[in-house]
Design a protein around this motif. Structure first.
Motif, PDB file in Angstrom:
ATOM      1  N   ALA A  71     -86.737 -46.103  95.360  1.00 31.03           N
ATOM      2  CA  ALA A  71     -87.382 -45.348  96.445  1.00 31.03           C
ATOM      3  C   ALA A  71     -86.365 -44.437  97.133  1.00 31.03           C
ATOM      4  CB  ALA A  71     -88.025 -46.297  97.455  1.00 31.03           C
ATOM      5  N   ALA A  72     -85.151 -44.933  97.321  1.00 29.21           N
ATOM      6  CA  ALA A  72     -84.102 -44.113  97.938  1.00 29.21           C
ATOM      7  C   ALA A  72     -83.780 -42.907  97.054  1.00 29.21           C
ATOM      8  CB  ALA A  72     -82.852 -44.951  98.186  1.00 29.21           C
ATOM      9  N   LEU A  73     -83.728 -43.117  95.760  1.00 30.04           N
ATOM     10  CA  LEU A  73     -83.484 -41.998  94.830  1.00 30.04           C
ATOM     11  C   LEU A  73     -84.634 -40.993  94.858  1.00 30.04           C
ATOM     12  CD1 LEU A  73     -82.022 -43.851  91.713  1.00 30.04           C
ATOM     13  CD2 LEU A  73     -80.795 -42.362  93.318  1.00 30.04           C
ATOM     14  N   LEU A  74     -85.855 -41.498  94.874  1.00 35.50           N
ATOM     15  CA  LEU A  74     -87.018 -40.611  94.926  1.00 35.50           C
ATOM     16  C   LEU A  74     -87.048 -39.836  96.242  1.00 35.50           C
ATOM     17  CD1 LEU A  74     -89.570 -39.682  93.407  1.00 35.50           C
ATOM     18  CD2 LEU A  74     -90.795 -41.566  94.507  1.00 35.50           C
ATOM     19  N   PHE A  75     -86.623 -40.483  97.336  1.00 35.94           N
ATOM     20  CA  PHE A  75     -86.582 -39.820  98.642  1.00 35.94           C
ATOM     21  C   PHE A  75     -85.575 -38.674  98.635  1.00 35.94           C
ATOM     22  CE2 PHE A  75     -85.360 -39.850 103.263  1.00 35.94           C
ATOM     23  CZ  PHE A  75     -86.523 -39.255 103.704  1.00 35.94           C
ATOM     24  N   LYS A  76     -84.425 -38.880  98.020  1.00 37.78           N
ATOM     25  CA  LYS A  76     -83.426 -37.800  97.913  1.00 37.78           C
ATOM     26  C   LYS A  76     -83.996 -36.624  97.119  1.00 37.78           C
ATOM     27  CE  LYS A  76     -79.335 -40.667  98.384  1.00 37.78           C
ATOM     28  NZ  LYS A  76     -78.180 -41.265  97.737  1.00 37.78           N
ATOM     29  N   TYR A  77     -84.676 -36.925  96.045  1.00 39.04           N
ATOM     30  CA  TYR A  77     -85.318 -35.905  95.217  1.00 39.04           C
ATOM     31  C   TYR A  77     -86.359 -35.144  96.041  1.00 39.04           C
ATOM     32  CZ  TYR A  77     -87.496 -34.046  90.942  1.00 39.04           C
ATOM     33  OH  TYR A  77     -87.991 -33.236  89.963  1.00 39.04           O
ATOM     34  N   TYR A  78     -87.153 -35.884  96.811  1.00 38.43           N
ATOM     35  CA  TYR A  78     -88.170 -35.280  97.680  1.00 38.43           C
ATOM     36  C   TYR A  78     -87.517 -34.366  98.722  1.00 38.43           C
ATOM     37  CZ  TYR A  78     -91.315 -34.980 101.673  1.00 38.43           C
ATOM     38  OH  TYR A  78     -92.053 -34.518 102.725  1.00 38.43           O
ATOM     39  N   GLN A  79     -86.426 -34.828  99.334  1.00 43.95           N
ATOM     40  CA  GLN A  79     -85.745 -34.046 100.371  1.00 43.95           C
ATOM     41  C   GLN A  79     -85.181 -32.734  99.835  1.00 43.95           C
ATOM     42  OE1 GLN A  79     -83.083 -37.205 101.771  1.00 43.95           O
ATOM     43  NE2 GLN A  79     -84.054 -37.023 103.783  1.00 43.95           N
ATOM     44  N   GLN A  80     -84.878 -32.683  98.566  1.00 46.64           N
ATOM     45  CA  GLN A  80     -84.374 -31.458  97.937  1.00 46.64           C
ATOM     46  C   GLN A  80     -85.489 -30.470  97.641  1.00 46.64           C
ATOM     47  OE1 GLN A  80     -82.438 -32.942  94.437  1.00 46.64           O
ATOM     48  NE2 GLN A  80     -80.734 -33.840  95.571  1.00 46.64           N
ATOM     49  N   GLY A  81     -86.728 -30.868  97.937  1.00 47.33           N
ATOM     50  CA  GLY A  81     -87.868 -30.008  97.669  1.00 47.33           C
ATOM     51  C   GLY A  81     -88.261 -30.006  96.213  1.00 47.33           C
ATOM     52  N   SER A  82     -87.882 -31.043  95.491  1.00 47.30           N
ATOM     53  CA  SER A  82     -88.130 -31.103  94.053  1.00 47.30           C
ATOM     54  C   SER A  82     -89.357 -31.908  93.664  1.00 47.30           C
ATOM     55  CB  SER A  82     -86.902 -31.708  93.350  1.00 47.30           C
ATOM     56  OG  SER A  82     -85.755 -30.948  93.620  1.00 47.30           O
ATOM     57  N   SER A  83     -90.158 -32.310  94.636  1.00 39.99           N
ATOM     58  CA  SER A  83     -91.339 -33.108  94.328  1.00 39.99           C
ATOM     59  C   SER A  83     -92.350 -32.277  93.545  1.00 39.99           C
ATOM     60  CB  SER A  83     -91.990 -33.625  95.617  1.00 39.99           C
ATOM     61  OG  SER A  83     -93.193 -34.274  95.318  1.00 39.99           O
ATOM     62  N   LEU A  84     -92.819 -32.816  92.447  1.00 43.31           N
ATOM     63  CA  LEU A  84     -93.811 -32.120  91.638  1.00 43.31           C
ATOM     64  C   LEU A  84     -95.181 -32.097  92.299  1.00 43.31           C
ATOM     65  CD1 LEU A  84     -92.945 -33.535  88.110  1.00 43.31           C
ATOM     66  CD2 LEU A  84     -92.387 -31.277  89.024  1.00 43.31           C
ATOM     67  N   CYS A  85     -95.395 -33.018  93.235  1.00 48.12           N
ATOM     68  CA  CYS A  85     -96.715 -33.178  93.837  1.00 48.12           C
ATOM     69  C   CYS A  85     -96.871 -32.468  95.172  1.00 48.12           C
ATOM     70  CB  CYS A  85     -97.009 -34.665  94.027  1.00 48.12           C
ATOM     71  SG  CYS A  85     -97.051 -35.558  92.481  1.00 48.12           S
ATOM     72  N   GLY A  86     -95.850 -31.800  95.644  1.00 49.30           N
ATOM     73  CA  GLY A  86     -95.940 -31.138  96.933  1.00 49.30           C
ATOM     74  C   GLY A  86     -95.463 -32.036  98.059  1.00 49.30           C
ATOM     75  N   SER A  87     -95.465 -31.504  99.251  1.00 58.76           N
ATOM     76  CA  SER A  87     -94.867 -32.175 100.390  1.00 58.76           C
ATOM     77  C   SER A  87     -95.574 -33.465 100.792  1.00 58.76           C
ATOM     78  CB  SER A  87     -94.816 -31.211 101.577  1.00 58.76           C
ATOM     79  OG  SER A  87     -94.250 -31.839 102.689  1.00 58.76           O
ATOM     80  N   LEU A  88     -96.858 -33.397 101.075  1.00 54.90           N
ATOM     81  CA  LEU A  88     -97.573 -34.567 101.579  1.00 54.90           C
ATOM     82  C   LEU A  88     -97.680 -35.666 100.527  1.00 54.90           C
ATOM     83  CD1 LEU A  88     -99.096 -35.962 103.853  1.00 54.90           C
ATOM     84  CD2 LEU A  88    -101.166 -34.807 103.074  1.00 54.90           C
ATOM     85  N   LEU A  89     -98.111 -35.341  99.335  1.00 54.89           N
ATOM     86  CA  LEU A  89     -98.243 -36.349  98.286  1.00 54.89           C
ATOM     87  C   LEU A  89     -96.874 -36.878  97.869  1.00 54.89           C
ATOM     88  CD1 LEU A  89    -100.100 -37.982  96.532  1.00 54.89           C
ATOM     89  CD2 LEU A  89    -100.141 -36.103  94.881  1.00 54.89           C
ATOM     90  N   GLY A  90     -95.869 -36.018  97.876  1.00 58.67           N
ATOM     91  CA  GLY A  90     -94.512 -36.462  97.558  1.00 58.67           C
ATOM     92  C   GLY A  90     -94.017 -37.489  98.550  1.00 58.67           C
ATOM     93  N   LYS A  91     -94.276 -37.247  99.830  1.00 50.28           N
ATOM     94  CA  LYS A  91     -93.878 -38.205 100.868  1.00 50.28           C
ATOM     95  C   LYS A  91     -94.662 -39.513 100.713  1.00 50.28           C
ATOM     96  CE  LYS A  91     -93.289 -36.478 104.967  1.00 50.28           C
ATOM     97  NZ  LYS A  91     -93.533 -36.001 106.354  1.00 50.28           N
ATOM     98  N   ALA A  92     -95.938 -39.414 100.409  1.00 44.75           N
ATOM     99  CA  ALA A  92     -96.762 -40.616 100.217  1.00 44.75           C
ATOM    100  C   ALA A  92     -96.237 -41.445  99.042  1.00 44.75           C
ATOM    101  CB  ALA A  92     -98.220 -40.232  99.994  1.00 44.75           C
ATOM    102  N   GLU A  93     -95.813 -40.777  97.974  1.00 46.31           N
ATOM    103  CA  GLU A  93     -95.231 -41.474  96.819  1.00 46.31           C
ATOM    104  C   GLU A  93     -93.987 -42.252  97.222  1.00 46.31           C
ATOM    105  OE1 GLU A  93     -95.678 -38.952  92.769  1.00 46.31           O
ATOM    106  OE2 GLU A  93     -94.427 -38.052  94.319  1.00 46.31           O
ATOM    107  N   VAL A  94     -93.122 -41.586  97.972  1.00 47.47           N
ATOM    108  CA  VAL A  94     -91.879 -42.222  98.413  1.00 47.47           C
ATOM    109  C   VAL A  94     -92.173 -43.449  99.261  1.00 47.47           C
ATOM    110  CG1 VAL A  94     -89.841 -41.925  99.890  1.00 47.47           C
ATOM    111  CG2 VAL A  94     -90.489 -40.118  98.292  1.00 47.47           C
TER     112      VAL A  94
END
Length: 127
Positions: A71-94
């Protein structure tokens, strides 16, 4: 008690909203007042928020060492703006993964709807 959609609409009109109808229904079914229902809901939300925070610890590991840290790794990926699902869904995934990892590492979670699916509600609600 099981309610049909028609019954929820009727109750929502009677109570002013579906949320208020749900609180009133839960209070009646539990034999408690609405303040107690809301207090329980606040407590569950706080537990979910804590599970997300704990699950985001990059040092978190299960006893076996097989789970934790993802989850910590996915959160770093999300923070870089690299989420494939966009902001809201990316945050929900994390948040969902963080809660699931907290559970796997014997942390405190809210088993809603079940312990195995404990990340779904925090992911959706907190994100």
């Amino acid at each position: 008690m099981d309610y049909t959609l028609r019954e929820w609409v009727r109750l929502a009109r009677q109570h002013g909203s579906i949320a208020q109808a749900a609180v009133a229904s839960q209070a009646a079914e539990g034999g408690v007042d609405e303040a107690a229902v809301r207090a329980t809901m606040r407590h569950h939300l706080q537990c979910m928020q804590e599970a997300v925070r704990n699950g985001l610890d990059e040092k978190l590991r299960s006893v076996s060492g097989l789970t934790g840290g993802q989850a910590a790794l996915l959160f770093k990926y999300y923070q870089q703006g690299s989420s494939l699902c966009g902001s809201l869904l990316g945050k929900a995934e994390v948040y969902a993964l963080a809660t699931a990892e907290c559970n796997a590492c014997m942390g405190k979670i809210v088993a809603a709807p079940t312990a195995g699916a404990c990340g779904i509600l925090p992911g959706a609600v907190i994100a």
